[in-house]
Design a protein around this motif. Sequence first.
Motif, short mmCIF file in Angstrom:
data_model
loop_
_atom_site.label_atom_id
_atom_site.label_comp_id
_atom_site.label_asym_id
_atom_site.label_seq_id
_atom_site.Cartn_x
_atom_site.Cartn_y
_atom_site.Cartn_z
N GLY A 49 37.50 -13.84 -3.60
CA GLY A 49 37.48 -15.17 -3.05
C GLY A 49 36.02 -15.28 -2.33
N ALA A 50 35.36 -14.44 -2.16
CA ALA A 50 34.05 -14.81 -1.58
C ALA A 50 33.01 -15.00 -2.32
N ILE A 51 33.17 -16.69 -2.74
CA ILE A 51 32.50 -16.95 -3.96
C ILE A 51 31.20 -17.57 -3.54
N THR A 52 30.50 -17.64 -2.42
CA THR A 52 29.46 -17.86 -1.68
C THR A 52 29.17 -17.02 -0.47
N THR A 53 28.01 -17.05 -0.15
CA THR A 53 27.45 -16.47 1.19
C THR A 53 27.95 -17.31 2.20
N GLN A 54 28.32 -16.70 3.17
CA GLN A 54 28.64 -17.45 4.43
C GLN A 54 28.31 -16.84 5.80
N LYS A 55 27.52 -17.71 6.62
CA LYS A 55 27.02 -17.09 7.90
C LYS A 55 28.38 -16.91 8.72
N GLY A 56 28.05 -15.86 9.54
CA GLY A 56 29.08 -15.78 10.66
C GLY A 56 28.92 -16.14 11.95
N LEU A 57 29.83 -16.28 12.91
CA LEU A 57 29.53 -16.92 14.21
C LEU A 57 28.27 -16.09 14.90
N LEU A 58 28.12 -14.95 14.89
CA LEU A 58 27.06 -13.97 15.26
C LEU A 58 25.91 -14.58 15.03
N GLU A 59 25.46 -15.07 13.66
CA GLU A 59 24.35 -15.68 13.40
C GLU A 59 24.27 -17.12 13.86
N GLU A 60 25.48 -17.85 13.58
CA GLU A 60 25.34 -18.97 14.22
C GLU A 60 25.09 -19.27 15.54
N ALA A 61 25.61 -18.15 16.62
CA ALA A 61 25.29 -18.41 18.16
C ALA A 61 23.94 -17.62 18.42
N ASP A 62 23.07 -17.17 17.54
CA ASP A 62 21.94 -16.75 17.86
C ASP A 62 21.08 -17.48 18.87
N GLY A 63 20.77 -16.90 20.14
CA GLY A 63 20.32 -17.56 21.15
C GLY A 63 21.09 -18.23 22.39
N GLY A 64 22.23 -18.41 21.53
CA GLY A 64 23.26 -19.11 22.63
C GLY A 64 24.35 -18.21 23.25
N THR A 65 25.56 -18.66 23.27
CA THR A 65 26.82 -17.88 23.90
C THR A 65 27.88 -17.69 23.07
N LEU A 66 28.46 -16.63 22.75
CA LEU A 66 29.82 -16.66 22.04
C LEU A 66 30.89 -16.32 22.84
N PHE A 67 32.06 -16.96 22.70
CA PHE A 67 33.18 -16.79 23.65
C PHE A 67 34.19 -16.15 22.76
N LEU A 68 34.71 -14.77 23.13
CA LEU A 68 35.70 -14.11 22.58
C LEU A 68 37.01 -14.20 23.24
N ASP A 69 37.66 -15.06 23.02
CA ASP A 69 39.13 -15.30 23.47
C ASP A 69 40.18 -14.26 23.13
N GLU A 70 40.83 -13.82 24.11
CA GLU A 70 41.85 -12.85 23.65
C GLU A 70 41.38 -11.52 22.96
N ILE A 71 40.31 -11.04 23.83
CA ILE A 71 39.59 -9.78 23.20
C ILE A 71 40.33 -8.51 23.20
N GLY A 72 41.56 -8.75 24.07
CA GLY A 72 42.44 -7.64 24.09
C GLY A 72 43.19 -7.18 22.96
N ASP A 73 43.15 -8.36 21.91
CA ASP A 73 43.90 -8.16 20.70
C ASP A 73 43.19 -7.54 19.63
N VAL A 74 41.88 -7.33 19.86
CA VAL A 74 41.26 -6.94 18.78
C VAL A 74 41.36 -5.51 18.45
N SER A 75 41.13 -5.14 17.21
CA SER A 75 41.66 -3.90 16.80
C SER A 75 40.56 -2.91 17.21
#
Length: 464
Positions: free
Chosen positions: A226-252
């Motif tokens: 299903g990955a038919i195109t290359t897609q930027k992730g939030l880490l790349e989009e947030a470069d220089g800014g802030t990334l808010f990780l909500d409900e981090i306690g549920d991450v594997s």
Amino acid sequence: MLKARILICDDEEGIRRYLQKLLQAKEYEVETFADGASLLARLEGGTDGDADMLLQDVRMPDMDGIEVLKRAKKLRPNLPVMVMTAFGTIDSAVDAIKHGAYDYVTKPFPKEKILGVIENALELDLLMKENRVLKEELNRTDTPDNIIFTSEKFRAVYELTLQVAASDANILVLGESGTGKELIAGAVHYNSSRRGKRFLSINCAVLSDTLLESQLFGHVRGAFTGAITTQKGLLEEADGGTLFLDEIGDVSAAVQAKLLRVIQERSFIPVGATKSKSVDIRFVAATNKELEKEVQEGRFREDLYYRLNVITIDLPPLRERPEDIEPLADHFMKKYSRRIRKEIKGFAPEALQLMHGYRWPGNVRELENVMERAVILTRGDVITAEVLPIRQREPAAPAADNRLISLEHIEREHIERVLRQTGFHKSRSAEILGISRKTLDRKIAEYGFAIPGQSGSSAGDPDA
């Protein structure tokens, strides 16, 4: 739904009567004025939103119509004005439109024409108002200005937020669901040196591991089915800014390990790629879990916990800052009143009393939902207790209270609490409790409650 209010200013009584009758037949609200001075006095004394359109004669005995138009537009820049005259010339039409008139009609005018122009003007004005409201809401969403509070408890939290925003440290925001953790994260970003860059957020609890990883890290074409195109992730989009990780306690555990590497090395590898990308991101994480307990029990990495928890901001639940209930409710009431174009002035005393007596297990988010529902269901201009869906909910016992008590004891305490909150108004209390007045009288006698102004019977009870 509110009807449009139209102001008519014309020195001819016959014109005023004709237009008033015509517009009222279409269910518009109408105010008439015989001269420019009385119209301008009305505009000076009113407020924005109390008039939706002005029909104004261009020739009046007390002052020039164009001068009235100019002064009216200065007082109400957004008020649509249609100029009427029996002396229609190109010059006067151009002059009126140049000074802000929406349109220009000449007398005598067929009713179909005047009604068509009015409807078009009101539709355009409605679209412009909606556009202004949307812009205001977008601005409030993109900045921390919509953090509403009056309590000293939350003021201390907000002052800490502003203080730590100036640093570049990662922050862990703790609090129950609905307490406003994302708003605090936004306040951190928009009061920091990173405010010129992007503030992005993701709810880690609602995504599967695979989807969460793809959203965060991005992927290259062909990385998975299903990955038919290359897609930027939030880490790349947030470069220089802030990334808010909500409900981090549920991450594997697997995603925790990858996040730890990003924080430590300031780089990441998109899914399916072989080369790493460098990033400069400030992380704000949030959870309603006891993260220290999660660490102790091996469900959350200790090293990631300390990387994220450089500074902790702990948000108090709404029940611990009751001073904020009314200003928050007022804020949400105005927000949804604007959205559906209802005019609501405030709250009935019993509605405020009910809101202050409720424990708000869903916190500010629940209060917002309750206000949206109340605005939709309110028929008048005041929100009453009847439209609040909280009156029959049992207040939650304090978390630290582990006593085992009888059902009779709980019932007695609850009935007494409701009676006190309603000022011992029996009919209102019975309605809130969901029982008949007769049953309430029996319970009062059974539990021996002392009702002010009543001695042994209902004869002295004004609510009897």
